[in-house]
Design a protein around this motif. Structure first.
Motif, short mmCIF file in Angstrom:
data_model
loop_
_atom_site.label_atom_id
_atom_site.label_comp_id
_atom_site.label_asym_id
_atom_site.label_seq_id
_atom_site.Cartn_x
_atom_site.Cartn_y
_atom_site.Cartn_z
N VAL A 160 9.14 -3.07 8.58
CA VAL A 160 8.75 -2.56 7.61
C VAL A 160 7.86 -1.94 9.35
CG1 VAL A 160 8.23 -2.75 5.64
CG2 VAL A 160 6.82 -3.63 6.74
N LEU A 161 7.65 -2.67 9.76
CA LEU A 161 6.75 -1.82 11.75
C LEU A 161 8.10 -1.69 12.21
CD1 LEU A 161 4.37 -4.80 11.26
CD2 LEU A 161 4.56 -2.99 9.98
N PHE A 179 0.48 -0.87 0.05
CA PHE A 179 0.24 0.01 -0.13
C PHE A 179 0.82 1.17 -0.37
CE2 PHE A 179 -1.43 1.34 4.54
CZ PHE A 179 0.04 1.14 5.35
N THR A 215 0.70 5.88 9.72
CA THR A 215 0.66 6.68 9.40
C THR A 215 -0.62 6.44 7.96
OG1 THR A 215 2.83 7.60 9.01
CG2 THR A 215 0.90 8.32 6.96
N GLY A 216 -0.11 4.80 7.79
CA GLY A 216 -1.72 4.22 7.24
C GLY A 216 -3.42 4.33 8.46
N THR A 236 -1.95 -4.61 3.33
CA THR A 236 -0.62 -3.57 3.27
C THR A 236 0.15 -4.09 2.64
OG1 THR A 236 0.62 -4.16 5.03
CG2 THR A 236 -0.92 -2.20 5.80
N GLY A 237 0.33 -5.79 1.76
CA GLY A 237 1.33 -6.38 1.07
C GLY A 237 0.93 -7.45 0.52
N ALA A 285 -1.43 -3.44 11.02
CA ALA A 285 0.29 -3.35 10.89
C ALA A 285 0.55 -2.12 10.95
CB ALA A 285 0.52 -4.70 10.51
N VAL A 286 0.63 -1.87 11.63
CA VAL A 286 1.49 -0.36 11.91
C VAL A 286 3.35 -0.25 12.39
CG1 VAL A 286 -0.41 0.67 12.48
CG2 VAL A 286 1.32 0.19 14.37
N GLY A 287 3.81 0.27 11.56
CA GLY A 287 5.16 0.69 11.68
C GLY A 287 4.90 2.43 12.28
N SER A 288 4.72 3.42 11.78
CA SER A 288 4.77 4.60 11.55
C SER A 288 3.16 4.82 11.92
CB SER A 288 4.51 5.38 10.69
OG SER A 288 3.98 5.50 9.17
C1 LIG Z 1 4.75 0.23 5.49
C2 LIG Z 1 3.65 -0.71 5.97
C3 LIG Z 1 3.34 -1.35 7.02
C4 LIG Z 1 2.68 0.25 8.47
O1 LIG Z 1 2.09 1.21 7.33
P1 LIG Z 1 2.88 2.13 8.78
O2 LIG Z 1 1.71 3.45 8.15
O3 LIG Z 1 4.34 3.32 8.11
O4 LIG Z 1 2.12 2.09 9.78
C5 LIG Z 1 2.25 -2.05 6.96
N1 LIG Z 1 2.54 -2.84 6.23
C6 LIG Z 1 3.38 -3.23 4.76
C7 LIG Z 1 3.07 -3.86 3.96
C8 LIG Z 1 4.44 -1.95 4.85
O5 LIG Z 1 5.25 -1.56 3.85
#
Ligand SMILES: *Cc1c(COP(=O)(O)O)cnc(C)c1O
Length: 431
Positions: free
Chosen positions: A308-309, A109, A242-243, A387-388, A237-240
Motif C-alpha cells: 500500500v506504500l 484507516f 494523502t493521510g 494506520t491498520g 507510513a505514506v504511499g500517496s
Molecule cells: C493506504 C495506507 C497507508 C498509506 O496512506 P497514504 O494516505 O496513501 O499515504 C498506510 N497504511 C495503511 C495500512 C494503508 O492502508
C-alpha cells in the motif's frame, strides 16, 4: 448557508461545492493544485450523537450522514512508549480491536475516507464511482459501497486481490475489476482514470478529493478531542501521502480553532525500502520525484512488503501536496527496510497486544529510528498513526468472504485503449 466551500491553493478561487457537485480540481488554467475545504465554523462543534466520524460532520464536506463509520481510537501507549523512553506516546489506532473500542472491520484507516467520500456524493448521482486501489482502499470502498448500495467500480492489481475480503456480502451494484500479470497500483490508477472518463462513471479522485482528506483528518480530530491538545510529532507510513496531508490540513484548522493550543507539529513520514521515491526527493530537498525507468520501479516495488506504500505518482510536487506540507512542518522522512518493519511490528504486538498492518509496522520502525537519532525529546507529545491492524481479531470475530472479481483484465486488454474500453463497457448492463 453552505457549511463549507472549496479554495484553490494555487489561485485562491473559491467554489461552492454543494452547487457544483463533486469538484476535484480548480477549473482555472494554472499548474496542478489541490483544493482545500474551508469550513464556515472556525471552531469544531462535536456532535457526539452522530455515528463514528460523523461526530465531526461540521468539518466534513458531506451532504448526508451514514449510519456507521467507526472512528479512530486514541490510546496512550505505556509499554511501547516505555521501551522507547517516551512519556507521551499516543497511538491513534485505526483498525479492529474491540477490547479497546476500535471497530473498523476492514482493518485500516481507509475506512475513514470511504464513508466521508460516499457521504459527499450528491443524492441525485446515478453514475458509478470509480476507485483505483492497491488493496486496502478497495476493501474499504467494497464494504461501504456494498453496505450503502452505492454503484462503484473498484480497480485493483492482482497482487492486491488477497486484501479484498469482506465481512458482508458484496452488493451487485459494486463491481470488482482485477488487473492480472505484472500490473501494480499505478496500472490500476491508469485503468480507473480511463473508465472514469466514460459516460456513466465518475472518478473518486484520490488525494484530490477533499472528502478523502478530511475524512482521514479524523485522526487528528480524535487526538485533539481525546487529549485536548495537538501532537508535537506525527508519525505515519505514506504511499500517496494523502493521510499525512489530511492531518497537516486539520492541524491548521485546529490551531485556528484556538482551544487545543498553538503547538507546532512536525511530520515524520516513512516509506518501505527499497521503494522510497518521496524519501529520496525530500533528502535532496527537491520538489521533483526521482526519475527512474518503469521496469526498475516495478522491480523495487516487488521487493517491498507494504504494497500500500508503493504509489508511483504520489501528490508530492502538486501545490498543497506532500512537499509543501513537509516544508511547512520542517518534516522528516524515513526509509524503512522490510526487516526493520517486521521487527518493529513484532515488538509492538508483544508489548501492546495487537497485530499491525505491514504499513503500520513501517511507521512504528520509523518512530524507533527517530528516537535513536535523538529527534524526539522524552517528554514531547507524539502521535503514532497506527494506520491498520487487528486482522487476527477480525478473523476471530467475523466470517470473511473473498470478493469475487466481476472482470479480469490481462496486460493485453490494458495495453490497447479501444480493447480496454470495449471490455469495461460490459461492466453494467446497457440501459
Ligand atoms: C493506504 C495506507 C497507508 C498509506 O496512506 P497514504 O494516505 O496513501 O499515504 C498506510 N497504511 C495503511 C495500512 C494503508 O492502508
Amino acid at each position: 448557508m453552505a457549511h463549507y466551500h472549496l479554495t484553490c491553493l494555487a489561485c485562491g478561487a473559491t467554489h461552492d461545492d454543494l452547487e457544483t457537485g463533486f469538484l476535484l480540481a480548480c477549473p482555472a488554467a494554472h499548474p496542478p493544485a489541490l483544493l482545500r475545504t474551508q469550513y464556515a465554523q472556525a471552531q469544531i462543534a462535536i456532535q457526539p450523537d452522530l455515528p463514528g466520524i460523523f461526530r465531526y460532520a461540521n468539518w466534513l464536506p458531506v451532504r448526508r450522514i451514514l449510519p456507521r463509520a467507526p472512528g479512530p481510537v486514541v490510546l496512550q501507549s505505556t509499554q511501547f512508549g516505555a521501551v522507547l523512553g517516551l512519556q507521551q506516546l499516543y497511538l491513534v489506532f485505526n483498525g479492529y480491536w474491540p477490547e479497546r473500542g476500535a471497530l473498523m472491520t476492514t482493518g485500516t484507516f481507509k475506512e475513514l475516507e470511504a464513508p466521508s467520500v460516499c457521504a459527499r456524493i450528491p443524492a441525485q448521482e446515478r453514475r458509478a464511482l470509480v476507485v483505483a486501489s492497491a488493496g486496502n482502499t478497495g476493501r474499504a470502498f467494497l464494504h461501504i459501497c456494498s453496505a450503502q448500495q452505492i454503484p462503484a467500480v473498484i480497480v485493483v492489481p492482482a497482487v492486491g486481490l488477497p486484501a479484498l475480503w469482506l465481512t458482508i456480502p458484496k452488493a451487485p451494484c459494486v463491481k470488482l475489476v482485477v488487473l492480472t500479470g505484472e500490473a501494480d497500483y499505478s496500472d490500476a490508477i491508469r485503468v480507473g482514470d480511463l473508465l472514469a472518463k466514460q459516460a456513466g462513471f465518475f472518478p473518486e479522485g484520490g488525494a484530490k478529493n477533499v472528502a478523502r482528506r478530511d475524512g482521514m483528518g479524523a485522526v487528528l480530530l480524535s487526538f485533539a478531542e481525546h487529549t485536548g491538545s495537538l501532537p508535537q510529532h506525527y508519525f505515519q507510513a505514506v504511499g500517496s501521502g494523502t493521510g499525512a496531508l489530511a492531518v497537516w490540513e486539520m492541524h491548521a484548522r485546529l490551531l485556528a480553532d484556538g482551544r487545543f493550543g498553538q503547538t507546532p507539529m512536525q511530520l515524520h513520514l516513512a516509506q518501505n525500502a527499497p521503494f522510497t521515491p518521496m524519501v529520496d526527493a525530500w533528502q535532496r530537498h527537491t520538489r521533483d520525484l526521482p526519475t527512474m525507468p518503469e521496469q526498475a520501479q516495478r522491480r523495487l516495488i516487488q521487493q517491498t512488503h507494504a504494497h500500500v506504500l508503493t504509489n508511483r505518482q504520489p501528490p508530492y510536487a502538486i501545490v498543497g501536496g506532500v512537499y509543501d506540507a513537509l516544508t511547512a512542518s520542517r518534516g522528516q522522512m524515513y526509509a524503512v527496510s522490510n526487516d526493520a518493519a517486521q521487527q518493529a511490528g513484532e515488538l509492538f504486538q508483544r508489548l501492546e497486544g495487537c497485530d499491525l498492518d505491514p504499513a503500520a509496522a513501517v511507521a512504528a520502525a520509523a518512530l524507533i529510528q527517530a528516537v535513536q537519532m535523538g529527534r524526539i525529546q522524552p517528554s514531547e507529545r507524539v502521535a503514532l498513526n497506527v494506520t491498520g491492524g487487528g486482522y487476527a481479531l477480525i478473523a476471530r470475530d467475523y466470517r470473511q468472504f473473498a470478493a469475487q472479481p466481476d472482470m479480469t483484465l490481462t496486460a493485453a486488454d490494458v495495453a490497447e485503449e479501444n480493447r480496454l474500453l470495449g471490455r469495461l463497457q460490459t461492466l453494467y448492463p446497457l440501459p
